[in-house]
Design an enzyme around this catalytic site. Structure first.
Site, mmCIF file in Angstrom:
data_model
loop_
_atom_site.group_PDB
_atom_site.id
_atom_site.type_symbol
_atom_site.label_atom_id
_atom_site.label_comp_id
_atom_site.label_asym_id
_atom_site.label_seq_id
_atom_site.Cartn_x
_atom_site.Cartn_y
_atom_site.Cartn_z
ATOM 1 N N LYS A 31 -27.584 -2.090 5.969
ATOM 2 C CA LYS A 31 -27.838 -2.154 7.636
ATOM 3 C C LYS A 31 -29.183 -3.089 7.733
ATOM 4 O O LYS A 31 -29.280 -3.912 8.524
ATOM 5 C CB LYS A 31 -28.139 -0.820 8.159
ATOM 6 C CG LYS A 31 -28.702 -0.739 9.307
ATOM 7 C CD LYS A 31 -29.204 0.626 9.715
ATOM 8 C CE LYS A 31 -29.977 0.698 11.121
ATOM 9 N NZ LYS A 31 -31.378 0.388 10.464
ATOM 10 N N ASN A 32 -30.138 -2.684 7.059
ATOM 11 C CA ASN A 32 -31.558 -3.532 7.407
ATOM 12 C C ASN A 32 -31.556 -4.755 6.951
ATOM 13 O O ASN A 32 -32.519 -5.736 7.543
ATOM 14 C CB ASN A 32 -32.679 -2.424 7.119
ATOM 15 C CG ASN A 32 -32.992 -1.392 7.642
ATOM 16 O OD1 ASN A 32 -32.363 -1.129 8.789
ATOM 17 N ND2 ASN A 32 -33.673 -0.450 7.179
ATOM 18 N N CYS A 71 -34.926 4.242 16.632
ATOM 19 C CA CYS A 71 -35.181 5.506 16.392
ATOM 20 C C CYS A 71 -36.768 5.847 16.975
ATOM 21 O O CYS A 71 -37.368 5.196 16.762
ATOM 22 C CB CYS A 71 -35.199 5.989 14.770
ATOM 23 S SG CYS A 71 -33.294 6.134 14.156
ATOM 24 N N ARG A 101 -44.319 2.711 17.514
ATOM 25 C CA ARG A 101 -43.483 1.646 16.926
ATOM 26 C C ARG A 101 -44.473 0.145 17.273
ATOM 27 O O ARG A 101 -43.479 -0.410 18.033
ATOM 28 C CB ARG A 101 -42.006 1.801 17.013
ATOM 29 C CG ARG A 101 -41.707 2.990 15.962
ATOM 30 C CD ARG A 101 -40.188 2.863 15.913
ATOM 31 N NE ARG A 101 -39.666 2.169 14.823
ATOM 32 C CZ ARG A 101 -38.625 2.295 14.278
ATOM 33 N NH1 ARG A 101 -37.911 3.107 14.382
ATOM 34 N NH2 ARG A 101 -38.204 1.369 13.217
ATOM 35 N N ASP A 151 -37.067 6.050 4.801
ATOM 36 C CA ASP A 151 -35.808 6.376 5.258
ATOM 37 C C ASP A 151 -34.849 7.319 4.217
ATOM 38 O O ASP A 151 -33.544 7.550 4.689
ATOM 39 C CB ASP A 151 -34.867 4.982 5.358
ATOM 40 C CG ASP A 151 -35.526 4.127 6.636
ATOM 41 O OD1 ASP A 151 -36.172 4.756 7.262
ATOM 42 O OD2 ASP A 151 -35.113 3.079 6.980
ATOM 43 N N ARG A 188 -24.899 4.565 13.957
ATOM 44 C CA ARG A 188 -25.757 3.369 14.039
ATOM 45 C C ARG A 188 -25.832 2.709 12.796
ATOM 46 O O ARG A 188 -26.078 1.389 12.620
ATOM 47 C CB ARG A 188 -27.264 3.438 14.572
ATOM 48 C CG ARG A 188 -27.250 3.890 16.008
ATOM 49 C CD ARG A 188 -28.786 3.894 16.345
ATOM 50 N NE ARG A 188 -29.512 2.762 15.756
ATOM 51 C CZ ARG A 188 -30.650 2.996 15.097
ATOM 52 N NH1 ARG A 188 -31.470 4.233 15.084
ATOM 53 N NH2 ARG A 188 -31.316 1.974 14.251
HETATM 54 C C1 UD1 Z 1 -38.159 -1.004 8.848
HETATM 55 C C2 UD1 Z 1 -36.829 -0.130 9.101
HETATM 56 C C3 UD1 Z 1 -36.808 1.390 9.245
HETATM 57 C C4 UD1 Z 1 -37.708 1.753 8.056
HETATM 58 C C5 UD1 Z 1 -38.990 1.042 8.043
HETATM 59 C C6 UD1 Z 1 -39.902 1.422 6.937
HETATM 60 C C7 UD1 Z 1 -35.218 -1.958 10.209
HETATM 61 C C8 UD1 Z 1 -34.577 -2.251 11.351
HETATM 62 N N1 UD1 Z 1 -36.013 -0.675 10.118
HETATM 63 O O1 UD1 Z 1 -38.619 -0.548 10.591
HETATM 64 O O2 UD1 Z 1 -35.680 2.001 9.000
HETATM 65 O O3 UD1 Z 1 -38.202 3.127 8.289
HETATM 66 O O4 UD1 Z 1 -38.737 -0.542 8.039
HETATM 67 O O5 UD1 Z 1 -39.463 1.228 5.718
HETATM 68 O O6 UD1 Z 1 -35.357 -2.740 9.034
HETATM 69 N N2 UD1 Z 1 -46.630 -1.069 12.300
HETATM 70 C C9 UD1 Z 1 -47.828 -1.482 13.024
HETATM 71 N N3 UD1 Z 1 -47.698 -2.671 13.731
HETATM 72 C C10 UD1 Z 1 -46.502 -3.307 13.525
HETATM 73 C C11 UD1 Z 1 -45.635 -3.310 13.072
HETATM 74 C C12 UD1 Z 1 -45.517 -2.109 12.265
HETATM 75 O O7 UD1 Z 1 -48.621 -0.620 13.365
HETATM 76 O O8 UD1 Z 1 -46.651 -4.702 14.307
HETATM 77 C C13 UD1 Z 1 -46.596 0.115 11.447
HETATM 78 C C14 UD1 Z 1 -45.542 1.054 12.111
HETATM 79 O O9 UD1 Z 1 -46.041 1.937 13.294
HETATM 80 C C15 UD1 Z 1 -45.297 2.025 10.836
HETATM 81 C C16 UD1 Z 1 -45.462 0.878 9.653
HETATM 82 O O10 UD1 Z 1 -46.232 -0.145 10.282
HETATM 83 O O11 UD1 Z 1 -46.185 2.949 10.737
HETATM 84 C C17 UD1 Z 1 -44.238 0.476 8.844
HETATM 85 O O12 UD1 Z 1 -43.444 -0.249 10.074
HETATM 86 P P1 UD1 Z 1 -42.441 -1.335 9.790
HETATM 87 O O13 UD1 Z 1 -42.358 -1.634 8.288
HETATM 88 O O14 UD1 Z 1 -42.689 -2.528 10.479
HETATM 89 O O15 UD1 Z 1 -41.084 -0.706 10.175
HETATM 90 P P2 UD1 Z 1 -39.698 -1.441 10.857
HETATM 91 O O16 UD1 Z 1 -39.843 -2.837 10.302
HETATM 92 O O17 UD1 Z 1 -39.722 -1.254 12.375
#
Ligand code: UD1
Length: 433
Positions: free
Chosen positions: A22-23, A117, A122, A308, A400
């Site tokens: 998915k990701n 989610c 986020r 996850d 999803r």
């Molecule tokens: C992706 C995955 C999600 C998984 C996560 C961590 C997808 C679509 N989703 O989410 O299923 O749980 O990776 O493996 O691929 N953060 C910031 N600033 C930013 C971006 C992130 O502070 O600009 C923080 C977030 O709040 C969180 C951490 O960084 O605490 C990790 O987030 P991130 O790796 O970006 O997760 P996603 O890409 O949203």
């Protein structure tokens, strides 16, 4: 509305086939926006997040053709529209990849802030930091990310040190940098398998990306990408979920179409807990016949234990001998499943980012409400391991990210089916007119 009805307490036996990741899919499909020509994408999972992202591309003017159940052809040569519809974008986290892709190709993007989610705050500040370092002006206003390169120019290569290891920011900056002028360097990059998969997809279409899978990624911008064919990697988390289901319910299952290397951290923990995991090429055999043992888990970035997989492994630990501790290292709000687990008789306490689970002899079926994608999957696992009947509502979250979860689990002997029931909220609504 749909509910899942599970009669638990049966061990699982048979063979299960893992779908595409998915990701990876939700990043690779938007990446087709960078390509001049037809991208044939294979091993695409049939899940609602993919349906949504394809629908968004259609709205933007892409030509999307479903070749068969798992193959899609996307041609973004004649994109008309660069404004992503709010109603679609808000339903999916991965809509943020449209910013990087549109900005790279057209120098301008207007994308509603993403949904997905609810796992706590986020933010997208690291994505924005990356775009700004490549010369974009980015404004967040009225629920939109408005990003543009001044004077209609292209992005220019930049150097970005991520303050937080972020999967989304790493992939988004990679997308933006692919067609930029010059070289972009991402430091403190995330290393998840889907990051390598996105880089491989882009490289196969003519991009020049090196270092994906390490914490420094270098992207030499190229003038254009051409069409081609690419097959998405198998889903690490879907495979891990079924491994956890076998560990919880007991039995013996062959899990096909996996990359065992991506599953090492999950395998190691399940073995510590008393399961057997045997590697056979691109398959794993998972067995559990004896009692489950306690362990401790801390979620972190790849190659650490994936966040996850946190709720699914918690479901298994509810039945392990002794007290286990899970520390959530990524999200603030991953523990909403615990209240539902307690209905089944689980003994689980949460203190900040830590859950303490005292294993019990048995769980007893109960109604549960899925609160997010992985929590929903974990509730299915708990229901399969529990004695009696469980009923899971709000299954749209599960759909999803899991292709045909009912069919796949039924195929290995689970007693699970989807039932249609009247929506109580609709019943309570006053009659129209
Ligand atoms: C992706 C995955 C999600 C998984 C996560 C961590 C997808 C679509 N989703 O989410 O299923 O749980 O990776 O493996 O691929 N953060 C910031 N600033 C930013 C971006 C992130 O502070 O600009 C923080 C977030 O709040 C969180 C951490 O960084 O605490 C990790 O987030 P991130 O790796 O970006 O997760 P996603 O890409 O949203």
């Amino acid at each position: 509305m749909t509910k899942y009805l599970i009669h638990g307490g049966r061990p699982l036996h048979g063979t299960i086939h893992i779908s595409g990741a998915k990701n990876a899919a939700v990043a690779i499909i938007p990446a087709a926006l960078l390509v001049d020509g037809v991208c044939r994408i294979e091993n695409v999972p049939q899940i609602s997040d993919v349906t949504l992202i394809l629908q968004i591309l259609r709205e933007l003017g892409a030509d999307v053709r479903l070749v068969n159940r798992t193959t899609v052809e996307v041609d973004c040569s004649h994109i008309r529209n660069r404004q992503v519809p709010y109603e679609l974008a808000r339903k999916i986290r991965a809509s943020y990849y449209l910013v990087g892709a549109l900005l790279s190709r057209f120098g301008w993007a207007e994308v509603p802030l993403p949904g997905g989610c609810d796992l706590g705050g986020r933010p997208v500040d690291q994505h924005i930091k990356g775009f700004v370092s490549m010369g974009a002006d980015v404004e967040v206003r009225n629920g939109l990310i408005d990003a543009r390169v001044p004077n209609g120019a292209r992005l220019s290569g930049g150097q970005v040190y991520l303050d937080i290891v972020s999967v989304g920011a790493t992939m988004n900056i990679m997308l933006a940098a692919t067609l930029a002028n010059g070289m972009t360097i991402i430091e403190n990059a995330a290393k998840e398998p889907h990051i390598v998969d996105l880089a491989n997809f882009l490289n196969s279409m003519g991009a020049d990306i090196r270092g994906a899978g390490t914490d420094v990624i270098k992207i030499h911008g190229v003038a254009r990408l051409r069409g081609g064919s690419y097959s998405i990697i198998p889903d690490q988390i879907e495979a891990g979920t079924y491994m956890a289901a076998v560990a919880a319910a007991g039995g013996d299952v062959l899990i096909r179409n996996v990359i065992p290397k991506h599953l090492e951290c999950i395998t190691a923990k399940l073995v510590e807990m008393g399961a057997e995991v045997e590697e056979e090429g691109d398959s794993l055999i998972v067995r559990r016949h004896g009692p489950l043992q306690r362990t401790n888990i801390k979620t972190m970035f790849y190659p650490g234990f994936p966040t996850d997989m946190h709720p699914q492994i918690a479901a298994v630990l509810c039945l392990a001998r002794g007290t286990s501790v899970i520390t959530e290292g990524v999200w603030d709000n991953r523990y909403r499943y615990t209240e539902e687990f307690r209905r089944l008789g689980a003994r689980i306490q949460v203190d900040g980012k830590i859950a303490i689970i005292e294993g019990v002899e048995k769980l007893t079926g109960a109604p549960m409400e899925a609160c997010d994608l992985r929590a929903g999957a974990a509730m299915i696992i708990a229901g399969l391991a529990a004695q009696g009947t469980s009923e899971i509502s709000n299954v749209k979250h599960i759909e999803r990210g899991y292709e045909d979860i009912i069919g796949k689990l039924s195929g290995i002997g689970a007693d699970i089916r989807a039932v249609e029931v009247p929506d109580p909220e609709q019943k309570a609504a006053p009659a129209a007119g």
